[in-house]
Write a protein that holds these residues in place. Structure first.
Motif, PDB file in Angstrom:
ATOM      1  N   SER A  10      36.182  43.678  48.178  1.00 58.06           N
ATOM      2  CA  SER A  10      37.329  44.574  48.053  1.00 58.06           C
ATOM      3  C   SER A  10      37.840  45.009  49.422  1.00 58.06           C
ATOM      4  N   THR A  14      41.487  44.223  50.913  1.00 57.14           N
ATOM      5  CA  THR A  14      42.354  45.338  51.301  1.00 57.14           C
ATOM      6  C   THR A  14      42.912  45.131  52.700  1.00 57.14           C
ATOM      7  N   ARG A  96      41.830  44.342  42.898  1.00 50.21           N
ATOM      8  CA  ARG A  96      40.606  44.547  43.663  1.00 50.21           C
ATOM      9  C   ARG A  96      40.911  45.295  44.960  1.00 50.21           C
ATOM     10  N   SER A 230      44.251  38.263  48.229  1.00 53.33           N
ATOM     11  CA  SER A 230      42.829  38.130  48.519  1.00 53.33           C
ATOM     12  C   SER A 230      42.605  37.284  49.754  1.00 53.33           C
TER      13      SER A 230
END
Length: 445
Positions: A10, A14, A96, A230
């Protein structure tokens, strides 16, 4: 403190999304330089201010209502109804990354859509009504199209439309919105003659335009790979390669096709060819082979050159070529997915089903964009007016809208007591400053 695999994943995602959001936001600088370079010096500050307005008013509008319309709980497959001001029920968005990171990335897309229109209306649209339009574009038009294609429950999403990073949602919507705006606004004074011939209103700084093109190209590495959301998705490498190859193919096509057609390599078509390739590959960058990316980008460069001529013939005056780049080639990019997608594409044994879905999808969002923008511009025209006066257009919008030139000492002093009928003939000029202004403006044109 123990950090598990999910927490680490995660965190990486981010950072990836925030970095890509910053790259997409940097594209506003690319829009500003590209559009400023393509127009005359006396209006270059005004166009940068319009792009800055996309980044300020547009961002606030997307924060207040746009994100909720786009990603809120679905109502009838048409619109989201929660998530305004990034509050309320957004649990249905399965992410996520934090919702704030996701919002920032999406807000940068909303600003990009509005900035496509700013270039098409350059050099003659009033600044105040543009503020209203960019708020509605980022807060309503773009989010509705986005909900249809990307929102959970959106009708095109459920139909199976593929638009990975926004050839339809961003580029076709922006391009066909620009066409509607241009139709209502009308061409720049002196662009077209009564016999249908066209006059060239030359760009004042092609180096600036090239800088803007390179910044946009660079920012696209956030635009397309970032849409994976991602940093652990190994397909981001192929997405980046496809993005780059399509841009290179589009730019190459712009160079070679203008050499063949006009006998000289046109720098503006080279730039717009690369941007057309980028707009076209944005839908399919995650779904096609690199060879297909080159074909898609190369055809986009040719389509761009041809489309500019078509729009000039119908007197749709677009100073920067935004309609040809984004409208035509955003549409082409969506259709290309139905042809070249390695899963479901026509050339890969998938039949015509995906192609039909893609065609329905891009037609739907394009009609939405054109119709809504046309209505907004007609209302603004009837209420507060959207077009500067002939005298203000002649003097330049940097001075009339903002009180300062982009280049001190190189742009005309104000036109004092000049009748609008005099701006084309030079008659009726009552002061030395006004005489100098007309002389300098002629040179500037």
């Amino acid at each position: 403190m123990e950090i598990g695999f999910n927490d680490l994943a995660s965190g990486i995602d981010t950072i990836w999304v925030l970095l890509c959001a910053a790259l997409v936001f940097l594209m506003e600088g690319g829009f500003a330089f590209l559009e400023a370079g393509f127009i005359r010096a006396k209006n270059s500050m005004n166009i940068v201010m319009k792009v800055f307005t996309d980044s300020t008013v547009g961002m606030l509008s997307y924060w207040a209502i746009g994100f909720g319309i786009m990603y809120g709980l679905d109502r009838g497959g048409l619109i989201g109804t929660t998530g305004f001001f990034i509050e309320g029920n957004l649990e249905h968005i399965q992410l996520r990354v934090p919702i704030y990171a996701y919002w920032l990335f999406q807000a940068a897309f909303a600003m990009a859509m509005a900035s496509i229109v700013s270039g098409a209306v350059a050099e003659r649209m009033k600044f105040r009504p543009y503020i209203i339009y960019t708020a509605l574009a980022a807060g309503v038009i773009y989010p509705i199209a986005g909900h249809w294609v990307w929102g959970a429950g959106g009708w095109l999403y459920k139909l199976g439309m593929l638009d990975f990073a926004g050839s339809a949602v961003v580029h076709a919507v922006g391009g066909w919105s620009a066409l509607a705006a241009v139709f209502v606004l009308g061409p720049r004074t002196g662009k077209y003659n009564e016999d249908g011939t066209m006059n060239v209103l030359p760009a004042h700084n092609m180096h600036l335009a090239f800088l803007g093109t390179f910044i946009l190209w660079f920012g696209w590495f956030g635009f397309n790979p970032g849409s994976s959301l991602s940093g652990l998705d190994m397909n981001i490498a192929r997405i980046a390669v496809n993005t780059n190859l399509a841009a290179a193919a589009g730019g190459t096509a712009g160079i070679l096709f203008t050499m063949f057609k006009f006998g000289k390599a046109d720098p503006s078509m080279a730039m717009n060819g690369a941007l057309a390739g980028l707009a076209a590959i944005t839908a399919g960058c995650a779904f096609v082979h690199p060879v297909s990316a080159v074909v898609i980008g190369g055809l986009a460069g040719i389509f761009c050159v041809l489309a500019v001529g078509v729009f000039d013939r119908i007197k749709a005056d677009d100073p920067v070529g935004a309609i040809a780049v984004h409208g035509v080639n955003g549409t082409w990019g969506v259709i290309a997915v139905g042809i070249f997608a390695q899963k479901g594409g026509l050339l890969y044994g998938g039949g015509a089903n995906l192609l039909a879905v893609q065609a329905i999808g891009v037609l739907s969002v394009s009609v939405l964009a054109f119709a809504s923008t046309y209505i907004i511009f007609r209302v603004l025209k009837r209420t507060m007016g959207i077009r500067v006066s002939a005298a203000e257009e002649f003097e330049g919008m940097d001075l009339t809208d903002h009180g300062m030139p982009a280049y001190t000492g190189l742009v005309a002093t104000p036109l004092y007591d000049v009748e609008e009928s005099a701006v084309h003939t030079g008659a009726g000029l009552k002061t030395p400053g006004a005489v100098y202004a007309v002389t300098q403006a002629v040179v500037d044109k």
